[in-house]
Design a protein around this motif. Structure first.
Motif, PDB file in Angstrom:
ATOM      1  N   GLN A   3       0.380  -1.127   0.271  1.00 38.95           N
ATOM      2  CA  GLN A   3       0.033  -0.192  -0.180  1.00 38.95           C
ATOM      3  C   GLN A   3       0.487   1.420   0.228  1.00 38.95           C
ATOM      4  N   GLU A   7       0.894   4.178  -2.840  1.00 41.90           N
ATOM      5  CA  GLU A   7       0.480   5.362  -2.731  1.00 41.90           C
ATOM      6  C   GLU A   7       1.622   6.736  -2.782  1.00 41.90           C
ATOM      7  N   LYS A  11       1.230   9.471  -5.321  1.00 38.96           N
ATOM      8  CA  LYS A  11       1.472  10.730  -5.302  1.00 38.96           C
ATOM      9  C   LYS A  11       2.615  11.502  -6.182  1.00 38.96           C
ATOM     10  N   PHE A  38      -6.022  -2.286  -3.675  1.00 42.02           N
ATOM     11  CA  PHE A  38      -5.155  -1.088  -3.438  1.00 42.02           C
ATOM     12  C   PHE A  38      -6.126   0.111  -3.530  1.00 42.02           C
ATOM     13  N   LEU A  39      -6.359   0.808  -2.648  1.00 42.62           N
ATOM     14  CA  LEU A  39      -7.172   1.935  -3.217  1.00 42.62           C
ATOM     15  C   LEU A  39      -6.638   3.098  -2.330  1.00 42.62           C
ATOM     16  N   PRO A  40      -6.650   4.548  -3.212  1.00 40.99           N
ATOM     17  CA  PRO A  40      -5.928   5.452  -2.280  1.00 40.99           C
ATOM     18  C   PRO A  40      -6.346   5.816  -1.182  1.00 40.99           C
ATOM     19  N   SER A  41      -5.278   6.077  -0.384  1.00 39.65           N
ATOM     20  CA  SER A  41      -5.729   6.637   0.823  1.00 39.65           C
ATOM     21  C   SER A  41      -5.468   8.306   0.686  1.00 39.65           C
ATOM     22  N   LEU A  42      -4.548   9.212   0.449  1.00 40.30           N
ATOM     23  CA  LEU A  42      -4.528  10.260   0.109  1.00 40.30           C
ATOM     24  C   LEU A  42      -5.417  11.299  -0.237  1.00 40.30           C
ATOM     25  N   THR A  43      -6.487  10.570  -0.355  1.00 48.31           N
ATOM     26  CA  THR A  43      -7.788  11.894  -1.521  1.00 48.31           C
ATOM     27  C   THR A  43      -7.809  12.864  -0.648  1.00 48.31           C
ATOM     28  N   THR A  44      -7.808  13.626   0.613  1.00 53.24           N
ATOM     29  CA  THR A  44      -7.939  14.653   0.998  1.00 53.24           C
ATOM     30  C   THR A  44      -6.946  15.797   1.243  1.00 53.24           C
ATOM     31  N   LYS A  51      -7.104  15.924  -7.777  1.00 52.53           N
ATOM     32  CA  LYS A  51      -8.051  14.709  -7.712  1.00 52.53           C
ATOM     33  C   LYS A  51      -8.874  14.831  -8.934  1.00 52.53           C
ATOM     34  N   PHE A  78     -15.739   4.369  -5.980  1.00 47.50           N
ATOM     35  CA  PHE A  78     -14.190   4.825  -5.400  1.00 47.50           C
ATOM     36  C   PHE A  78     -13.748   6.566  -6.402  1.00 47.50           C
TER      37      PHE A  78
END
Length: 128
Positions: A3, A7, A11, A38-44, A51, A78
């Protein structure tokens, strides 16, 4: 790939125009989106342009039929959860940009890597 590696690769890819990305930069992200969980967790932590790039990548690779139906649905869900407006208007968009990229107001795409990306979706593809 784990993961964290996913990421980091994602990024790095989102920080630059997609038209300047190399296959070596896109490949780990594409493989993870196509073949992993895996899915992105950095979206915020993404700005609006990043985006839109991310949603474009999610939508682009979810259309590859080599992924499982479950994975394609997972990417679609997602992508929709990102709430990026699909009818984004950008009057400076180049004519020859991928129509999917245009939907998200991007003036960039991965068309320059099409032959390499297509090699990832053949039934003969094996991850090294």
């Amino acid at each position: 790939m784990d993961q964290l590696e996913f990421e980091n690769a994602l990024k790095k890819l989102l920080k630059q125009p997609l038209t300047s990305a190399t296959f070596e930069e896109v490949r780990p992200v594409a493989e993870a989106l196509l073949y992993s969980e895996f899915l992105p967790s950095l979206t915020t932590h993404l700005n609006n342009l990043e985006k839109r790039r991310l949603v474009f990548l999610l939508e682009k690779f979810r259309r590859y039929s080599c992924s499982s139906v479950f994975r394609r649905q997972q990417l679609k869900s997602f992508s929709q959860s990102m709430k990026v407006e699909q009818t984004y208007r950008n009057h400076n968009v180049r004519r020859l940009v991928d129509p999917l990229a245009k939907q998200y107001g991007l003036n960039e795409d991965l068309n320059h890597l099409k032959p390499q990306l297509l090699s990832l979706q053949t039934r003969h593809y094996s991850r090294v």
